[in-house]
Design a protein around this motif. Structure first.
Motif, PDB file in Angstrom:
ATOM      1  N   HIS A 119     -14.870   4.463   1.881  1.00  7.21           N
ATOM      2  CA  HIS A 119     -14.190   5.689   2.295  1.00  7.21           C
ATOM      3  C   HIS A 119     -12.815   5.704   1.651  1.00  7.21           C
ATOM      4  N   HIS A 120     -12.370   6.890   1.254  1.00  6.94           N
ATOM      5  CA  HIS A 120     -11.149   7.000   0.470  1.00  6.94           C
ATOM      6  C   HIS A 120     -10.240   8.087   1.033  1.00  6.94           C
ATOM      7  N   PHE A 121      -8.945   7.851   0.957  1.00  5.77           N
ATOM      8  CA  PHE A 121      -7.951   8.855   1.322  1.00  5.77           C
ATOM      9  C   PHE A 121      -6.634   8.475   0.654  1.00  5.77           C
ATOM     10  N   PHE A 122      -5.748   9.446   0.555  1.00  8.57           N
ATOM     11  CA  PHE A 122      -4.423   9.153   0.018  1.00  8.57           C
ATOM     12  C   PHE A 122      -3.399   9.069   1.126  1.00  8.57           C
ATOM     13  N   GLY A 123      -3.283  10.144   1.923  1.00  5.67           N
ATOM     14  CA  GLY A 123      -2.274  10.156   2.974  1.00  5.67           C
ATOM     15  C   GLY A 123      -1.532  11.466   3.000  1.00  5.67           C
ATOM     16  N   TYR A 124      -0.213  11.405   2.992  1.00  8.03           N
ATOM     17  CA  TYR A 124       0.579  12.573   3.317  1.00  8.03           C
ATOM     18  C   TYR A 124       0.643  13.580   2.175  1.00  8.03           C
ATOM     19  N   TYR A 125       1.112  14.767   2.535  1.00  6.70           N
ATOM     20  CA  TYR A 125       1.196  15.906   1.628  1.00  6.70           C
ATOM     21  C   TYR A 125       2.467  15.889   0.779  1.00  6.70           C
ATOM     22  N   ASP A 126       3.443  15.059   1.143  1.00 11.52           N
ATOM     23  CA  ASP A 126       4.804  15.210   0.626  1.00 11.52           C
ATOM     24  C   ASP A 126       5.025  14.608  -0.753  1.00 11.52           C
ATOM     25  N   LYS A 127       4.080  13.828  -1.239  1.00 13.62           N
ATOM     26  CA  LYS A 127       4.206  13.253  -2.570  1.00 13.62           C
ATOM     27  C   LYS A 127       2.878  13.390  -3.293  1.00 13.62           C
ATOM     28  N   THR A 128       2.916  13.688  -4.553  1.00 15.55           N
ATOM     29  CA  THR A 128       1.663  13.872  -5.275  1.00 15.55           C
ATOM     30  C   THR A 128       1.036  12.533  -5.620  1.00 15.55           C
ATOM     31  N   ASN A 129      -0.289  12.473  -5.546  1.00 15.85           N
ATOM     32  CA  ASN A 129      -0.989  11.265  -5.984  1.00 15.85           C
ATOM     33  C   ASN A 129      -1.526  11.402  -7.394  1.00 15.85           C
ATOM     34  N   TRP A 130      -1.256  12.555  -8.041  1.00 13.68           N
ATOM     35  CA  TRP A 130      -1.684  12.778  -9.423  1.00 13.68           C
ATOM     36  C   TRP A 130      -0.711  12.073 -10.366  1.00 13.68           C
ATOM     37  N   GLY A 131      -1.253  11.353 -11.353  1.00 16.73           N
ATOM     38  CA  GLY A 131      -0.426  10.673 -12.333  1.00 16.73           C
ATOM     39  C   GLY A 131      -0.217  11.511 -13.583  1.00 16.73           C
ATOM     40  N   ALA A 132       0.312  10.867 -14.617  1.00 12.34           N
ATOM     41  CA  ALA A 132       0.638  11.558 -15.866  1.00 12.34           C
ATOM     42  C   ALA A 132      -0.594  12.226 -16.453  1.00 12.34           C
ATOM     43  N   GLY A 133      -0.413  13.471 -16.883  1.00 10.85           N
ATOM     44  CA  GLY A 133      -1.514  14.212 -17.458  1.00 10.85           C
ATOM     45  C   GLY A 133      -2.614  14.523 -16.471  1.00 10.85           C
ATOM     46  N   ASP A 134      -2.341  14.308 -15.177  1.00 11.06           N
ATOM     47  CA  ASP A 134      -3.323  14.538 -14.107  1.00 11.06           C
ATOM     48  C   ASP A 134      -4.607  13.753 -14.346  1.00 11.06           C
ATOM     49  N   ARG A 135      -4.457  12.562 -14.922  1.00 14.78           N
ATOM     50  CA  ARG A 135      -5.637  11.739 -15.215  1.00 14.78           C
ATOM     51  C   ARG A 135      -5.888  10.712 -14.114  1.00 14.78           C
ATOM     52  N   LEU A 136      -4.834  10.002 -13.681  1.00 17.15           N
ATOM     53  CA  LEU A 136      -4.997   8.979 -12.659  1.00 17.15           C
ATOM     54  C   LEU A 136      -4.660   9.559 -11.295  1.00 17.15           C
ATOM     55  N   LEU A 137      -5.443   9.191 -10.285  1.00 12.65           N
ATOM     56  CA  LEU A 137      -5.272   9.731  -8.938  1.00 12.65           C
ATOM     57  C   LEU A 137      -5.211   8.573  -7.954  1.00 12.65           C
ATOM     58  N   LEU A 138      -4.047   8.393  -7.312  1.00  8.53           N
ATOM     59  CA  LEU A 138      -3.864   7.291  -6.369  1.00  8.53           C
ATOM     60  C   LEU A 138      -4.648   7.524  -5.084  1.00  8.53           C
ATOM     61  N   GLY A 139      -5.066   6.414  -4.453  1.00 10.65           N
ATOM     62  CA  GLY A 139      -5.764   6.512  -3.174  1.00 10.65           C
ATOM     63  C   GLY A 139      -5.919   5.168  -2.513  1.00 10.65           C
ATOM     64  N   HIS A 140      -6.382   5.204  -1.266  1.00 16.78           N
ATOM     65  CA  HIS A 140      -6.719   4.011  -0.500  1.00 16.78           C
ATOM     66  C   HIS A 140      -8.235   3.955  -0.298  1.00 16.78           C
ATOM     67  N   ARG A 141      -8.770   2.751  -0.238  1.00 14.39           N
ATOM     68  CA  ARG A 141     -10.193   2.580   0.089  1.00 14.39           C
ATOM     69  C   ARG A 141     -10.298   1.718   1.338  1.00 14.39           C
ATOM     70  N   VAL A 142     -11.090   2.195   2.296  1.00 16.75           N
ATOM     71  CA  VAL A 142     -11.296   1.481   3.551  1.00 16.75           C
ATOM     72  C   VAL A 142     -12.792   1.358   3.821  1.00 16.75           C
TER      73      VAL A 142
END
Length: 429
Positions: A23-46
């Motif tokens: 299961h995956h999620f990032f978290g809050y709305y206040d910071k983007t999880n998109w990286g440079a060029g919108d290629r990498l996307l940060l997240g957590h796995r549980v």
């Protein structure tokens, strides 16, 4: 909802992120999880979609390579996290996407808040560096971060706190002079107190503060890293969020030039002895007519927030200046609390969401055209009503850098997963 003007329903393409198990999620709305060029996307796995967090509950932190194999790539592991904000995982240099930072638990009694710290991970070298201080938010320039006591937050606002190894703290002072918002130098690891809870209590003091416990949340740094906003909150009844009192405040990164933008201090009948906190619904707090919530910088000088001003509650845009200037955003169509951010590519577009409808349990994803005053409802997502405040899964929508895609967390497919939504047909029209 009871909108005076009906929104336009426009379905946008949605795709689930990732191709692996878990299961995956990032978290809050206040910071983007998109990286440079919108290629990498940060997240957590549980391991599971929801469970009660304890001190050793673990989450992996990492990223999806959207232009590569689409799989989740772990960078580390943490037991310092919650369902709302994750581990405060964020890019330190989103334009390059070379370094990320997240909170962890630490051994021993060192650091500002013993037992908690943060890790800087370098994607280029694979090396990590541990800091003795947990962060709340890192500055866009990557030079400093701001820190608070997560064990205090676990007592005052459990959904965004971390429990200590020994359980909830029972000895927290109500309004200490030696704790508050700290500045953390991300290179040296040095910290200094910017503003204390005692300082905040003394700032335009209100009698409702005298017996209350104090804390801060929603700490945000403007795009040029030159100004900080935060919410100062206090209450005599931490178990009932409708008893929270709120102020919106800004200051310089050195703690100077403090400016009070809004205060929603008001009488609290809930403090009467015969009041039953169990009668309060899960999302009643989010729908309070006195709540100040979800502030975020639109640019270096303006702040969007849900809150009361001049006797009515709306999406308000504040100019961080003397005198304070306030205007209503979407008066007839943005009529309830949400998680709102302006597009980094075009401030004409405001992204937000709603909390679950009490009957349908559906949450609406919203695009608002600030130029034309038009609201678009671009998706509706079911959530399990059995979820609590602590383990719920808000959409928390986050813009891609080019402003053409949105990432959300959702459980509408009965798993906790991340999704990308293509909004280019609306914002590009």
């Amino acid at each position: 909802m009871h909108n005076l003007v009906q929104p336009i329903t426009r379905t946008c393409p949605i795709s689930r992120i990732g191709n692996g198990v878990g299961h995956h999620f990032f978290g809050y709305y206040d910071k983007t999880n998109w990286g440079a060029g919108d290629r990498l996307l940060l997240g957590h796995r549980v391991a599971a979609r929801d469970f009660e967090l304890v001190a050793d509950s673990a989450a992996e932190v990492g990223y999806f390579d959207l232009a590569g194999d689409g799989a989740f790539h772990p960078c580390g592991r943490t037991t310092a996290w919650n369902w709302q904000m994750g581990s405060q995982l964020q890019w330190l240099d989103a334009t390059r996407s070379e370094r990320l930072i997240y909170n962890v638990r630490t051994d021993g009694g060192r650091g500002l808040y013993p037992g908690f710290g943060s890790v800087v991970f370098d994607l280029t070298t694979g090396a990590s560096r541990e800091l003795d201080t947990p962060i709340y938010v890192a500055a866009p320039n990557g030079r400093y971060a701001l820190a608070v006591d997560y064990e205090r937050l676990y007592i005052t606002h459990r959904t965004i706190g971390y429990v200590g190894l020994a359980g909830p703290r029972a000895d927290l002072p109500l309004c200490p002079a030696d704790d508050g918002i700290h500045h953390l130098d991300l290179e040296t690891g040095e910290t200094r107190l910017l503003v204390s809870y005692a300082d905040l209590k003394a700032l335009d003091h209100r009698p409702s503060m005298d017996k209350a416990i104090h804390w801060v949340s929603h700490i945000e740094i403007n795009p040029s890293s030159s100004r900080i906003l935060f919410l100062h909150r206090w209450t005599e009844r931490v178990e009932d969020e409708t008893c929270f009192l709120h102020r919106l405040i800004t200051m310089d990164p050195d703690g100077g030039n403090i400016r009070l933008l809004e205060c929603s201090d008001h009488p609290l009948p809930q403090l009467q002895e015969n009041f039953d906190p169990s009668a309060v619904g899960t999302f009643d707090y989010e729908k309070s007519e006195y709540q100040i919530s979800h502030p975020l910088w639109r640019d270096d000088r303006h702040i969007i927030v849900w809150g009361p001003h001049a006797g009515s509650i709306h999406y308000h845009l504040y100019a961080d200046a003397d005198p304070v200037q306030v205007s209503v955003v979407g008066r007839e169509v943005l009529t309830e609390n949400g998680h709102m951010t302006y597009s980094p590519a075009d401030q004409r577009w405001l992204l937000s969401d709603t909390y679950p409808d009490p009957v349908s349990n559906e949450r609406i994803l919203i695009l608002y055209d600030a130029l034309r005053g038009v609201r678009y409802d671009i998706g509706s997502y079911y959530t399990d009503p059995a979820l609590t405040k602590e383990n719920r899964c808000d959409l928390h929508p986050r813009w891609s850098h080019d402003g053409r895609r949105v990432c959300i967390d959702s459980m509408h497919e009965h798993e906790r997963q991340m999704y990308a939504i293509d909004v280019s047909s609306i914002v590009g029209a």
